[in-house]
Motif scaffolding. Structure first.
Motif, PDB file in Angstrom:
ATOM      1  N   ASN A 172      13.805   1.905  -5.503  1.00 43.23           N
ATOM      2  CA  ASN A 172      15.116   2.460  -5.134  1.00 43.23           C
ATOM      3  C   ASN A 172      15.076   3.235  -3.822  1.00 43.23           C
ATOM      4  N   ASN A 173      14.445   2.626  -2.830  1.00 47.65           N
ATOM      5  CA  ASN A 173      14.479   3.165  -1.470  1.00 47.65           C
ATOM      6  C   ASN A 173      15.159   2.152  -0.560  1.00 47.65           C
ATOM      7  N   LEU A 174      14.906   2.250   0.724  1.00 45.73           N
ATOM      8  CA  LEU A 174      15.500   1.335   1.707  1.00 45.73           C
ATOM      9  C   LEU A 174      14.417   0.550   2.435  1.00 45.73           C
ATOM     10  N   LEU A 175      13.340   0.268   1.763  1.00 49.93           N
ATOM     11  CA  LEU A 175      12.166  -0.328   2.399  1.00 49.93           C
ATOM     12  C   LEU A 175      12.444  -1.736   2.909  1.00 49.93           C
ATOM     13  N   ARG A 176      11.933  -1.988   4.117  1.00 49.85           N
ATOM     14  CA  ARG A 176      11.981  -3.302   4.758  1.00 49.85           C
ATOM     15  C   ARG A 176      10.626  -3.608   5.361  1.00 49.85           C
ATOM     16  N   HIS A 177      10.415  -4.899   5.612  1.00 48.95           N
ATOM     17  CA  HIS A 177       9.224  -5.304   6.358  1.00 48.95           C
ATOM     18  C   HIS A 177       9.509  -6.653   6.988  1.00 48.95           C
ATOM     19  N   ASP A 178       9.504  -6.697   8.319  1.00 47.39           N
ATOM     20  CA  ASP A 178       9.828  -7.945   9.008  1.00 47.39           C
ATOM     21  C   ASP A 178       8.592  -8.739   9.401  1.00 47.39           C
ATOM     22  N   GLY A 179       7.416  -8.168   9.158  1.00 51.10           N
ATOM     23  CA  GLY A 179       6.165  -8.878   9.440  1.00 51.10           C
ATOM     24  C   GLY A 179       5.900  -9.118  10.903  1.00 51.10           C
ATOM     25  N   ALA A 180       6.436  -8.274  11.768  1.00 49.39           N
ATOM     26  CA  ALA A 180       6.302  -8.455  13.226  1.00 49.39           C
ATOM     27  C   ALA A 180       4.973  -7.881  13.716  1.00 49.39           C
ATOM     28  N   ASP A 181       3.890  -8.578  13.385  1.00 47.82           N
ATOM     29  CA  ASP A 181       2.544  -8.211  13.862  1.00 47.82           C
ATOM     30  C   ASP A 181       2.203  -6.756  13.563  1.00 47.82           C
ATOM     31  N   VAL A 182       2.641  -6.269  12.416  1.00 46.79           N
ATOM     32  CA  VAL A 182       2.310  -4.907  11.997  1.00 46.79           C
ATOM     33  C   VAL A 182       1.334  -5.005  10.843  1.00 46.79           C
ATOM     34  N   GLN A 183       0.138  -4.445  11.023  1.00 43.97           N
ATOM     35  CA  GLN A 183      -0.876  -4.492   9.998  1.00 43.97           C
ATOM     36  C   GLN A 183      -0.676  -3.344   9.009  1.00 43.97           C
ATOM     37  N   CYS A 184      -0.779  -3.650   7.744  1.00 48.22           N
ATOM     38  CA  CYS A 184      -0.635  -2.621   6.713  1.00 48.22           C
ATOM     39  C   CYS A 184      -2.003  -2.167   6.241  1.00 48.22           C
ATOM     40  N   GLN A 185      -2.102  -0.901   5.890  1.00 46.67           N
ATOM     41  CA  GLN A 185      -3.387  -0.331   5.481  1.00 46.67           C
ATOM     42  C   GLN A 185      -3.167   0.523   4.241  1.00 46.67           C
ATOM     43  N   TRP A 186      -3.470  -0.051   3.103  1.00 39.93           N
ATOM     44  CA  TRP A 186      -3.250   0.621   1.831  1.00 39.93           C
ATOM     45  C   TRP A 186      -4.529   1.272   1.327  1.00 39.93           C
ATOM     46  N   ALA A 187      -4.361   2.197   0.382  1.00 45.61           N
ATOM     47  CA  ALA A 187      -5.523   2.779  -0.297  1.00 45.61           C
ATOM     48  C   ALA A 187      -6.227   1.687  -1.084  1.00 45.61           C
ATOM     49  N   GLU A 188      -7.508   1.585  -0.921  1.00 44.01           N
ATOM     50  CA  GLU A 188      -8.255   0.519  -1.597  1.00 44.01           C
ATOM     51  C   GLU A 188      -8.269   0.701  -3.113  1.00 44.01           C
ATOM     52  N   SER A 189      -8.046   1.939  -3.566  1.00 42.75           N
ATOM     53  CA  SER A 189      -8.067   2.206  -5.005  1.00 42.75           C
ATOM     54  C   SER A 189      -6.746   1.869  -5.697  1.00 42.75           C
ATOM     55  N   LEU A 190      -5.686   1.553  -4.940  1.00 37.41           N
ATOM     56  CA  LEU A 190      -4.359   1.354  -5.516  1.00 37.41           C
ATOM     57  C   LEU A 190      -4.336   0.103  -6.394  1.00 37.41           C
ATOM     58  N   GLU A 191      -3.912   0.281  -7.660  1.00 37.79           N
ATOM     59  CA  GLU A 191      -3.892  -0.818  -8.616  1.00 37.79           C
ATOM     60  C   GLU A 191      -2.492  -1.179  -9.093  1.00 37.79           C
ATOM     61  N   GLU A 192      -1.558  -0.233  -9.016  1.00 32.96           N
ATOM     62  CA  GLU A 192      -0.213  -0.476  -9.540  1.00 32.96           C
ATOM     63  C   GLU A 192       0.810  -0.001  -8.521  1.00 32.96           C
ATOM     64  N   LEU A 193       1.713  -0.912  -8.121  1.00 29.34           N
ATOM     65  CA  LEU A 193       2.676  -0.611  -7.058  1.00 29.34           C
ATOM     66  C   LEU A 193       4.067  -1.080  -7.494  1.00 29.34           C
ATOM     67  N   ASP A 194       5.029  -0.158  -7.432  1.00 26.65           N
ATOM     68  CA  ASP A 194       6.418  -0.467  -7.782  1.00 26.65           C
ATOM     69  C   ASP A 194       7.272  -0.427  -6.517  1.00 26.65           C
ATOM     70  N   LEU A 195       7.717  -1.615  -6.070  1.00 25.05           N
ATOM     71  CA  LEU A 195       8.572  -1.730  -4.885  1.00 25.05           C
ATOM     72  C   LEU A 195       9.939  -2.303  -5.259  1.00 25.05           C
ATOM     73  N   SER A 196      10.358  -2.115  -6.484  1.00 25.41           N
ATOM     74  CA  SER A 196      11.608  -2.693  -6.946  1.00 25.41           C
ATOM     75  C   SER A 196      12.807  -2.004  -6.309  1.00 25.41           C
ATOM     76  N   SER A 197      13.923  -2.752  -6.264  1.00 21.11           N
ATOM     77  CA  SER A 197      15.211  -2.243  -5.759  1.00 21.11           C
ATOM     78  C   SER A 197      15.092  -1.702  -4.342  1.00 21.11           C
ATOM     79  N   ASN A 198      14.551  -2.536  -3.454  1.00 19.06           N
ATOM     80  CA  ASN A 198      14.506  -2.230  -2.034  1.00 19.06           C
ATOM     81  C   ASN A 198      15.177  -3.368  -1.273  1.00 19.06           C
ATOM     82  N   GLN A 199      14.842  -3.552  -0.020  1.00 18.17           N
ATOM     83  CA  GLN A 199      15.447  -4.596   0.811  1.00 18.17           C
ATOM     84  C   GLN A 199      14.361  -5.512   1.381  1.00 18.17           C
ATOM     85  N   LEU A 200      13.376  -5.775   0.581  1.00 18.74           N
ATOM     86  CA  LEU A 200      12.223  -6.557   1.014  1.00 18.74           C
ATOM     87  C   LEU A 200      12.497  -8.056   0.894  1.00 18.74           C
TER      88      LEU A 200
END
Length: 558
Positions: A172-200
């Motif tokens: 329930n945020n306003l998250l977007r990602h257009d994939g324009a040569d932007v590298q993502c760097q997440w925590a390696e320990s992250l096992e559960e991610l909720d990205l529901s109800s965004n604009q992805l």
């Protein structure tokens, strides 16, 4: 300890907070908190020392482990809010919740924090939260739903230094990602991610933590799962409900997938090979899609029978949406025959039926001599057309003869020696149409036959084995029979000169067989004593008054 509906001056609230900190209370919940105060009541010189002592106190070990603040409202804005945020960020507790406080920011702790659980839901936090923050090393659960985050890559950078983070809720945020040569760097320990109800959209699969086990992407704008995405080899649960997918995704990038939710998408005919490409999936939720009940869906229905109960919600959640006539029908009750769905089988069957039909029609045409009848109908039509063009005023047929005689040339002696003399030279005036004397030179034989039949009151057919072997006799019988039906008249007279065995009559003479079976015919008697009655019956059958002009010709035949 829980405090509800607190409405006090901020200074008093701080004092109460200090008292509780000294107490053995481990869990403090404050709901509907409103703090206020007039500008003149507490000067900056009195306020800052109080905050300073509070900061020193809360940074020490205490009995409190959990602090929860819900529905916080402020009526004062005259102090630096950063000082207030610092008090919360430096708390030496395991769990902190600030819910629905219109909080726009939170500071990164100055030293390694003891926070293991942070819940800042329903606030006004943005992408700048915890950027380059390396002190939340023990944080395991972070809940930031219902805020104002917009950039998925910035969210990933926020978690990159959280070495113990296991669960992140960014729903329930306003998250977007257009994939324009932007590298993502997440925590390696992250096992559960909720990205529901965004604009992805589809590009989200290029910005996901590689070690994720449970991923929630429901209620976004995803239309397909790209094949060239980064492999998520640890992913076990994937929720893609309420998106725009048109088919079930493959598992080429999810080799460990166990659970997939793809409900309420735009899937008309899901792929039947899903469980072949995803052998590890134990449960598939694919209900509440607008299924199109057609042949393509039959394979998916068979898939359910073979899956052994892996389709969650079957059969109630799996209902036909198209076509309209089947709307509301459960997939388990939808059936089509193998012939209707197998194009090759349908083509082969249709071809065989066509060949059989063609063979039957060809056989009947040959057996019943249909081409001959078609040819005769064409000739009759052409003759009538020519007559219309040449003599349009003479189309109303005027009877000139009492009867037209049709016979085989082999029976001509009987016709000339018996039939004609007894009818024309006996009592009464009978005019007979005979081809030898009445056919008009220059016209075709067919045209002469038609003219004679139409100008004659009756048509006499002298039947014998010779008659059925004559092609012209067949023509004459056909045209006379045509007149019988077209004028609805009773114009045929059959004379059986010699008995005709049924096997002698050709197949194309089916009309003759029908006539002999349904109509009374005159049989030529061999005994002379019976011939007078024969001629009397025949004269009675052709008795009619012809126009006077034609009757005057009776004398000419004598």
């Amino acid at each position: 300890l829980m405090l509800d509906t607190v409405d006090l001056q901020w200074a008093i609230i701080l004092q109460i907070f200090l008292l509780i900190w000294y107490s053995p209370v481990e869990h403090l919940i404050v709901r509907n908190l409103t703090f206020w105060g007039q500008l003149g009541e507490l000067t900056e010189y009195e306020f800052l020392p109080l905050l300073s002592s509070l900061e020193e106190l809360i940074s020490l070990d205490g009995s409190m482990k959990t602090l929860t603040l819900e529905h916080v409202r402020s009526k004062i804005y005259y102090f630096n809010q950063e000082i207030l945020y610092r008090q919360f960020s430096e708390m030496n507790i395991a769990s902190l919740t600030i819910y629905d406080a219109y909080m726009p920011h939170m500071l990164c702790p100055n030293r390694t924090s003891s926070f293991q659980y942070l819940n800042f839901s329903h606030n006004a936090l943005t992408d700048e939260l915890f950027q380059n923050c390396g002190t939340l090393l023990d944080l395991k659960l972070l809940i930031l739903q219902r805020n104002k985050f917009e950039s998925l890559p910035k969210v990933s950078f926020m978690t990159s230094r959280m070495k113990s983070l296991k669960y992140l809720d960014m729903s329930n945020n306003l998250l977007r990602h257009d994939g324009a040569d932007v590298q993502c760097q997440w925590a390696e320990s992250l096992e559960e991610l909720d990205l529901s109800s965004n604009q992805l959209a589809d590009a989200v699969f290029e910005c996901l933590p590689v070690n994720i086990k449970k991923l929630d992407l429901q209620n976004n704008q995803i239309s397909s799962v790209p094949k060239g995405m980064t492999d998520l080899k640890s992913l076990e649960e994937l929720n893609l409900a309420l998106n725009r997918l048109a088919d079930l995704p493959g598992c080429s990038g999810f080799t460990s997938l166990r659970f997939l939710n793809i409900e309420m998408n735009s899937i008309l005919t899901p792929s039947a090979d899903f469980f072949q490409s995803c052998p590890g999936v134990r449960e598939l939720q694919a209900g509440h899609n607008p299924f199109k009940c057609s042949c393509e869906l039959q394979a998916f229905i068979r898939l359910e029978r073979q899956s052994g109960g892996k389709l969650f919600g079957w059969p109630a959640a799996y209902v036909c949406e198209y076509p309209e006539g089947l709307r509301g029908t459960e997939l388990k009750d939808f059936h089509l025959s193998e012939l209707a769905c197998n194009t090759m089988l349908l083509l082969v069957t249709a071809l065989l039926l066509t060949l059989v039909l063609v063979a039957v029609v060809a056989f009947l045409c040959i057996y019943l001599d249909v081409p001959w009848y078609v040819r005769m109908t064409w000739q009759w039509t052409q003759t009538k057309r020519r007559a219309w063009h040449n003599h349009p005023k003479e189309q109303e047929a005027v009877l000139q003869f009492h009867a037209f005689i049709s016979y085989s040339e082999h029976d001509s002696l009987w016709v000339k020696n018996e039939l004609i003399p007894n009818l024309e030279k006996g009592e009464g005036c009978v005019q007979l149409c005979q081809h030898e004397r009445n056919f008009i030179p220059g016209k075709s034989i067919v045209e002469n036959i038609i003219n004679c039949i139409e100008k004659s009151y009756k048509s006499i057919f002298v039947l014998s084995p010779n008659f059925v072997q004559s092609e012209w006799c067949h023509y004459e019988l056909y045209f006379a029979h045509h007149k019988l039906f077209s004028e609805n008249s009773n114009s045929l007279i059959l004379i059986l000169l010699e008995p005709i065995p049924p096997y002698v009559i050709p197949a194309r003479y089916h009309k003759l067989k029908a006539l002999m079976a349904k109509r009374t015919y005159l049989e030529w008697p061999r005994e002379r004593s019976k011939r007078a009655l024969f001629w009397a019956n025949l004269r009675a059958a052709i008795s009619i008054n012809l126009p006077i002009a034609d009757e005057n010709r009776c004398g000419e035949t004598d």
